[in-house]
Design a protein around this motif. Structure first.
Motif, mmCIF file in Angstrom:
data_model
loop_
_atom_site.group_PDB
_atom_site.id
_atom_site.type_symbol
_atom_site.label_atom_id
_atom_site.label_comp_id
_atom_site.label_asym_id
_atom_site.label_seq_id
_atom_site.Cartn_x
_atom_site.Cartn_y
_atom_site.Cartn_z
ATOM 1 N N ASN A 93 7.926 53.860 59.377
ATOM 2 C CA ASN A 93 8.975 53.280 58.527
ATOM 3 C C ASN A 93 9.823 52.199 59.198
ATOM 4 O OD1 ASN A 93 8.304 55.106 56.408
ATOM 5 N ND2 ASN A 93 9.360 56.703 57.567
ATOM 6 N N SER A 115 13.391 56.683 53.839
ATOM 7 C CA SER A 115 11.984 56.967 53.545
ATOM 8 C C SER A 115 11.772 58.469 53.345
ATOM 9 C CB SER A 115 11.101 56.472 54.682
ATOM 10 O OG SER A 115 11.327 55.102 54.895
ATOM 11 N N ASN A 129 11.303 54.714 46.699
ATOM 12 C CA ASN A 129 10.470 54.845 47.889
ATOM 13 C C ASN A 129 9.142 54.100 47.768
ATOM 14 O OD1 ASN A 129 11.859 58.042 48.317
ATOM 15 N ND2 ASN A 129 11.956 56.445 49.885
ATOM 16 N N ASP A 170 9.433 51.052 50.135
ATOM 17 C CA ASP A 170 9.975 51.264 51.486
ATOM 18 C C ASP A 170 9.817 50.029 52.384
ATOM 19 O OD1 ASP A 170 10.938 53.772 51.001
ATOM 20 O OD2 ASP A 170 9.383 54.853 52.108
ATOM 21 N N SER A 171 8.631 49.447 52.389
ATOM 22 C CA SER A 171 8.389 48.311 53.299
ATOM 23 C C SER A 171 9.141 47.070 52.846
ATOM 24 C CB SER A 171 6.901 47.984 53.385
ATOM 25 O OG SER A 171 6.213 49.114 53.837
#
Ligand SMILES: [Zn+2]
Length: 335
Positions: free
Chosen positions: A112, A224, A245, A248-249
């Motif tokens: 993450n 995350s 979520n 996330d990236s």
């Protein structure tokens, strides 16, 4: 292979003896029975983790490591959750420390933080719509500075309206979750973003603390899955998967860019790029961040926040970062 060598290899299972390659069976008696050698430090966990993302890890001194890929540099310190990416403070979910004898990141931080930090995702946004969320409103004043008569809800709306103007000038369709002084429930804010087909969401807040010395800027993204939030103690992360979520990236890239921009443009104390499970971020169907633009509880910082010049600078910094993030990812989707 015969049964005798099979026994020497520490197995008496017929099936294992059958599948062992003859080369291994013959070589085995010549290998002295010694403990497996530990790997040299440079092949330790962080170096391997760096290699997996196309980066290089360097030990700076006894306590500090650097992971480098292109122009991105991540500084890590032994036993610390506090790290620095391109000279901007960010917080890991767990301390960088020795794991099985070698320095390394937790699996969660590898996935993450290291991956999105070293290999930013390009991705594409579902629209060029930007939703701005002025925090609080109506009966919910947010942070308050009584001596200056400063209310967070007013500052949030002021910065959001300035940001709206700047983003519209850049060609974005902009929606606010509130345009005046009214209370909008938290769930309703993400619902407005989702119904507006938002490509990006930004929630604007100002901070307050009991500690009157606290000052500076913070930027949050949704924590995350299963990871610890920045303000969590070591008490296990929430494993629930929230719609937010899915990004996330992209959240990482948006949050990091925005935070770095704010620190550079405003020259305030860097309190870090952080993660929390804020209700307003959980339900989003697009990348989203929450910015804390200064402390109304700090006597000197509050004076600054009270000036239109500072709030305009904030809006300009946010507009620049949002545009830098969204422009290459929006394709030809104008709305
Ligand atoms: Zn707030």
């Amino acid at each position: 292979m015969d049964s005798e060598k099979g026994v020497e290899l520490g197995t008496n299972l017929e099936s294992e003896r059958i599948v062992l390659p003859a080369r291994v069976v013959e070589a085995k008696p010549k290998v002295p029975a010694v403990e497996p050698k530990p790997e040299p430090p440079l092949l330790g966990a962080i170096a391997k983790q760096a290699k997996l993302v196309g980066a290089v890890a360097k030990r700076v001194d006894e306590e500090r490591w650097q992971v480098i890929r292109g122009d991105r540099v991540l500084n890590l310190t032994d036993k610390s959750r506090k790290a620095e990416l391109d000279e901007t403070v960010l917080f890991l979910s767990e301390p960088f420390s020795r794991r099985k004898g070698f320095f390394g990141l937790s699996d969660s931080d590898f996935e993450n933080t290291l991956i999105p930090a070293m290999a930013p995702v390009v991705g594409s946004l579902r629209s060029g719509v930007i939703v701005i969320d002025p925090g609080h409103g109506g009966s919910e004043k947010g942070a308050v500075n009584d001596s200056l008569g400063l209310l967070e809800k007013d500052l949030n709306l002021d910065v959001s309206l300035r940001l709206q103007t700047l983003l519209k000038d850049l060609g974005y369709k902009v929606v606010l979750t509130r345009y005046d002084d009214r209370l909008v429930p938290l769930e309703e804010r993400s619902r407005i973003a989702n119904h507006s087909n938002a490509g990006v969401f930004v929630s604007v807040h100002f901070n307050a603390a009991l500690n009157s010395e606290a000052m500076g800027l913070e930027t949050y993204i949704l924590t995350s899955i299963g990871a610890l939030s920045t303000n969590d103690l070591n008490t296990g992360g929430d494993a629930q998967v929230w719609p937010g979520n899915a990004f996330d990236s992209l959240n990482f890239e948006l949050g990091f860019r925005t935070h770095k921009g704010l620190i550079e443009d405003l020259q305030r104390v860097d309190r870090g790029f952080k993660r929390a499970r804020f209700k307003v971020l959980k339900g989003l169907e697009c990348p989203g961040i929450l910015v804390e633009c200064g402390f109304v509880s700090h006597s000197k910082e509050a004076l600054l926040l009270n000036t239109p010049v500072y709030r305009q600078k904030l809006a300009e910094s946010l507009a620049r970062s949002l545009d830098d993030f969204a422009k290459p990812r929006r394709g030809d989707k104008s709305s």
